[in-house]
Design a protein around this motif. Sequence first.
Motif, PDB file in Angstrom:
ATOM      1  N   LEU A  22       0.822  -1.208   0.000  1.00 23.08           N
ATOM      2  CA  LEU A  22       0.000   0.000   0.000  1.00 23.08           C
ATOM      3  C   LEU A  22       0.862   1.267   0.000  1.00 23.08           C
ATOM      4  CD1 LEU A  22      -2.944  -0.960   2.369  1.00 23.08           C
ATOM      5  CD2 LEU A  22      -2.945  -0.802  -0.123  1.00 23.08           C
ATOM      6  N   ILE A  23       1.983   1.227   0.681  1.00 25.47           N
ATOM      7  CA  ILE A  23       2.882   2.385   0.677  1.00 25.47           C
ATOM      8  C   ILE A  23       3.326   2.685  -0.748  1.00 25.47           C
ATOM      9  CG2 ILE A  23       5.193   3.198   1.337  1.00 25.47           C
ATOM     10  CD1 ILE A  23       4.759   1.637   4.001  1.00 25.47           C
ATOM     11  N   ILE A  24       3.721   1.664  -1.465  1.00 30.16           N
ATOM     12  CA  ILE A  24       4.187   1.854  -2.845  1.00 30.16           C
ATOM     13  C   ILE A  24       3.088   2.486  -3.695  1.00 30.16           C
ATOM     14  CG2 ILE A  24       4.895   0.644  -4.958  1.00 30.16           C
ATOM     15  CD1 ILE A  24       6.287  -1.413  -3.011  1.00 30.16           C
ATOM     16  N   PHE A  25       1.892   1.938  -3.629  1.00 32.80           N
ATOM     17  CA  PHE A  25       0.789   2.472  -4.434  1.00 32.80           C
ATOM     18  C   PHE A  25       0.427   3.902  -4.019  1.00 32.80           C
ATOM     19  CE2 PHE A  25       0.005  -2.024  -5.491  1.00 32.80           C
ATOM     20  CZ  PHE A  25      -0.111  -1.900  -6.867  1.00 32.80           C
ATOM     21  N   LYS A  26       0.418   4.163  -2.725  1.00 34.12           N
ATOM     22  CA  LYS A  26       0.058   5.502  -2.255  1.00 34.12           C
ATOM     23  C   LYS A  26       1.115   6.535  -2.635  1.00 34.12           C
ATOM     24  CE  LYS A  26      -2.884   4.112   1.617  1.00 34.12           C
ATOM     25  NZ  LYS A  26      -3.025   4.091   3.088  1.00 34.12           N
ATOM     26  N   VAL A  27       2.366   6.177  -2.540  1.00 34.69           N
ATOM     27  CA  VAL A  27       3.427   7.118  -2.924  1.00 34.69           C
ATOM     28  C   VAL A  27       3.324   7.442  -4.413  1.00 34.69           C
ATOM     29  CG1 VAL A  27       5.932   7.365  -3.240  1.00 34.69           C
ATOM     30  CG2 VAL A  27       5.028   6.582  -1.047  1.00 34.69           C
ATOM     31  N   ILE A  28       3.136   6.426  -5.231  1.00 38.75           N
ATOM     32  CA  ILE A  28       3.002   6.655  -6.675  1.00 38.75           C
ATOM     33  C   ILE A  28       1.788   7.533  -6.968  1.00 38.75           C
ATOM     34  CG2 ILE A  28       2.497   5.537  -8.890  1.00 38.75           C
ATOM     35  CD1 ILE A  28       4.237   3.154  -7.855  1.00 38.75           C
ATOM     36  N   ALA A  29       0.648   7.184  -6.382  1.00 36.48           N
ATOM     37  CA  ALA A  29      -0.571   7.975  -6.608  1.00 36.48           C
ATOM     38  C   ALA A  29      -0.422   9.383  -6.060  1.00 36.48           C
ATOM     39  CB  ALA A  29      -1.779   7.282  -5.977  1.00 36.48           C
ATOM     40  N   GLY A  30       0.229   9.531  -4.923  1.00 34.84           N
ATOM     41  CA  GLY A  30       0.426  10.846  -4.324  1.00 34.84           C
ATOM     42  C   GLY A  30       1.315  11.728  -5.175  1.00 34.84           C
ATOM     43  N   ILE A  31       2.378  11.166  -5.695  1.00 37.30           N
ATOM     44  CA  ILE A  31       3.286  11.939  -6.551  1.00 37.30           C
ATOM     45  C   ILE A  31       2.611  12.314  -7.864  1.00 37.30           C
ATOM     46  CG2 ILE A  31       5.409  11.795  -7.927  1.00 37.30           C
ATOM     47  CD1 ILE A  31       6.578  10.125  -5.558  1.00 37.30           C
ATOM     48  N   LEU A  32       1.946  11.334  -8.494  1.00 39.86           N
ATOM     49  CA  LEU A  32       1.294  11.609  -9.781  1.00 39.86           C
ATOM     50  C   LEU A  32       0.149  12.599  -9.652  1.00 39.86           C
ATOM     51  CD1 LEU A  32       1.212   8.059 -11.417  1.00 39.86           C
ATOM     52  CD2 LEU A  32       2.702   9.990 -12.014  1.00 39.86           C
ATOM     53  N   SER A  33      -0.593  12.515  -8.550  1.00 42.01           N
ATOM     54  CA  SER A  33      -1.761  13.383  -8.390  1.00 42.01           C
ATOM     55  C   SER A  33      -1.412  14.716  -7.737  1.00 42.01           C
ATOM     56  CB  SER A  33      -2.831  12.686  -7.553  1.00 42.01           C
ATOM     57  OG  SER A  33      -2.404  12.544  -6.210  1.00 42.01           O
ATOM     58  N   LEU A 115      -6.932   7.764 -10.834  1.00 40.76           N
ATOM     59  CA  LEU A 115      -5.935   6.869 -10.250  1.00 40.76           C
ATOM     60  C   LEU A 115      -5.888   7.062  -8.736  1.00 40.76           C
ATOM     61  CD1 LEU A 115      -3.444   4.936 -10.403  1.00 40.76           C
ATOM     62  CD2 LEU A 115      -2.062   7.012 -10.619  1.00 40.76           C
ATOM     63  N   ALA A 116      -5.876   8.318  -8.306  1.00 37.21           N
ATOM     64  CA  ALA A 116      -5.809   8.616  -6.883  1.00 37.21           C
ATOM     65  C   ALA A 116      -7.013   8.034  -6.141  1.00 37.21           C
ATOM     66  CB  ALA A 116      -5.738  10.134  -6.683  1.00 37.21           C
ATOM     67  N   ILE A 117      -8.189   8.198  -6.714  1.00 39.73           N
ATOM     68  CA  ILE A 117      -9.411   7.670  -6.093  1.00 39.73           C
ATOM     69  C   ILE A 117      -9.360   6.144  -6.031  1.00 39.73           C
ATOM     70  CG2 ILE A 117     -11.919   7.423  -6.393  1.00 39.73           C
ATOM     71  CD1 ILE A 117     -11.766  10.320  -7.674  1.00 39.73           C
ATOM     72  N   ALA A 118      -8.953   5.520  -7.123  1.00 34.80           N
ATOM     73  CA  ALA A 118      -8.882   4.052  -7.170  1.00 34.80           C
ATOM     74  C   ALA A 118      -7.902   3.509  -6.134  1.00 34.80           C
ATOM     75  CB  ALA A 118      -8.485   3.585  -8.571  1.00 34.80           C
ATOM     76  N   VAL A 119      -6.753   4.148  -6.008  1.00 36.87           N
ATOM     77  CA  VAL A 119      -5.760   3.692  -5.028  1.00 36.87           C
ATOM     78  C   VAL A 119      -6.315   3.810  -3.611  1.00 36.87           C
ATOM     79  CG1 VAL A 119      -3.519   4.261  -3.978  1.00 36.87           C
ATOM     80  CG2 VAL A 119      -3.721   4.058  -6.461  1.00 36.87           C
ATOM     81  N   MET A 120      -6.982   4.906  -3.309  1.00 37.90           N
ATOM     82  CA  MET A 120      -7.496   5.087  -1.949  1.00 37.90           C
ATOM     83  C   MET A 120      -8.641   4.125  -1.646  1.00 37.90           C
ATOM     84  SD  MET A 120      -5.245   6.998  -0.939  1.00 37.90           S
ATOM     85  CE  MET A 120      -5.817   6.979   0.734  1.00 37.90           C
ATOM     86  N   LEU A 121      -9.507   3.882  -2.623  1.00 38.45           N
ATOM     87  CA  LEU A 121     -10.573   2.895  -2.403  1.00 38.45           C
ATOM     88  C   LEU A 121      -9.994   1.491  -2.248  1.00 38.45           C
ATOM     89  CD1 LEU A 121     -13.334   4.162  -4.875  1.00 38.45           C
ATOM     90  CD2 LEU A 121     -13.332   4.314  -2.369  1.00 38.45           C
ATOM     91  N   GLY A 122      -8.997   1.173  -3.066  1.00 34.43           N
ATOM     92  CA  GLY A 122      -8.336  -0.128  -2.963  1.00 34.43           C
ATOM     93  C   GLY A 122      -7.639  -0.286  -1.620  1.00 34.43           C
ATOM     94  N   ALA A 123      -6.966   0.768  -1.166  1.00 33.52           N
ATOM     95  CA  ALA A 123      -6.280   0.720   0.129  1.00 33.52           C
ATOM     96  C   ALA A 123      -7.279   0.491   1.255  1.00 33.52           C
ATOM     97  CB  ALA A 123      -5.500   2.014   0.358  1.00 33.52           C
ATOM     98  N   SER A 124      -8.416   1.152   1.164  1.00 34.62           N
ATOM     99  CA  SER A 124      -9.444   0.990   2.187  1.00 34.62           C
ATOM    100  C   SER A 124      -9.937  -0.455   2.234  1.00 34.62           C
ATOM    101  CB  SER A 124     -10.596   1.946   1.906  1.00 34.62           C
ATOM    102  OG  SER A 124     -11.526   1.901   2.951  1.00 34.62           O
ATOM    103  N   LEU A 125     -10.172  -1.030   1.083  1.00 30.06           N
ATOM    104  CA  LEU A 125     -10.643  -2.417   1.013  1.00 30.06           C
ATOM    105  C   LEU A 125      -9.595  -3.396   1.545  1.00 30.06           C
ATOM    106  CD1 LEU A 125     -12.783  -4.482   0.162  1.00 30.06           C
ATOM    107  CD2 LEU A 125     -11.746  -4.472  -2.118  1.00 30.06           C
ATOM    108  N   VAL A 126      -8.352  -3.220   1.131  1.00 32.45           N
ATOM    109  CA  VAL A 126      -7.281  -4.106   1.604  1.00 32.45           C
ATOM    110  C   VAL A 126      -7.155  -4.019   3.121  1.00 32.45           C
ATOM    111  CG1 VAL A 126      -4.763  -4.445   1.610  1.00 32.45           C
ATOM    112  CG2 VAL A 126      -5.983  -4.152  -0.560  1.00 32.45           C
ATOM    113  N   ASN A 127      -7.146  -2.794   3.649  1.00 30.98           N
ATOM    114  CA  ASN A 127      -7.026  -2.636   5.102  1.00 30.98           C
ATOM    115  C   ASN A 127      -8.216  -3.225   5.849  1.00 30.98           C
ATOM    116  OD1 ASN A 127      -4.470  -1.484   5.392  1.00 30.98           O
ATOM    117  ND2 ASN A 127      -5.247   0.542   4.879  1.00 30.98           N
ATOM    118  N   LEU A 128      -9.403  -3.122   5.269  1.00 29.21           N
ATOM    119  CA  LEU A 128     -10.584  -3.721   5.886  1.00 29.21           C
ATOM    120  C   LEU A 128     -10.422  -5.236   5.987  1.00 29.21           C
ATOM    121  CD1 LEU A 128     -13.515  -3.482   6.967  1.00 29.21           C
ATOM    122  CD2 LEU A 128     -14.261  -3.783   4.595  1.00 29.21           C
TER     123      LEU A 128
END
Length: 179
Positions: A22-33, A115-128
């Motif tokens: 999740l860190i990897i995906f969030k960093v990528i999405a954060g930088i791109l967005s 992309l940013a929205i998808a990553v955050m929704l995916g992160a929420s689901l994974v953490n759940l």
Amino acid sequence: MVGSWDKKIKFALLSIVSNATLIIFKVIAGILSGSVSIISEAIHSGMDLVASLIAFFSVRQSAKPADRQHPYGHGKIEHLSGIAEGLLIFIAAAMILMEATKKIYEPIQLEHANLAIAVMLGASLVNLLVSRKLYKVAREEDSMALEADALHLKTDVYTSLGVAVGLVLIKLTGLLILV
């Protein structure tokens, strides 16, 4: 005890792998967005990774048999890991506050919102999913370390959802606010 230890280690490792991913995906999405909210979530996930590592090492340590210095075993170390995880939440909050303060003075336009929205929704689901499994195993195995890790990840479900909702609102309204 060995089967119990193996199960606890297995799920502590699951938490480590999920947080690192999740860190990897969030960093990528954060930088791109350019979203400070997603960068803040990546920082928070970094703290979650540290918490998961603490849980992993405490579970491993607690499985050691009693010895002269620890006549009742090493199980209490799991309780100490729960305290350490709580302290990490405060550290993450301070880091997020610093990052958000910088963005007040240097706001940027949100890019790659989908992309940013998808990553955050995916992160929420994974953490759940991971938090539910950790909590179940923590109850079955009476593991304070895994329970603290599960509760820590459960808070991420809500924060990730909150960021996703904020990003959706920005995308729908076109308003540039601090994201």
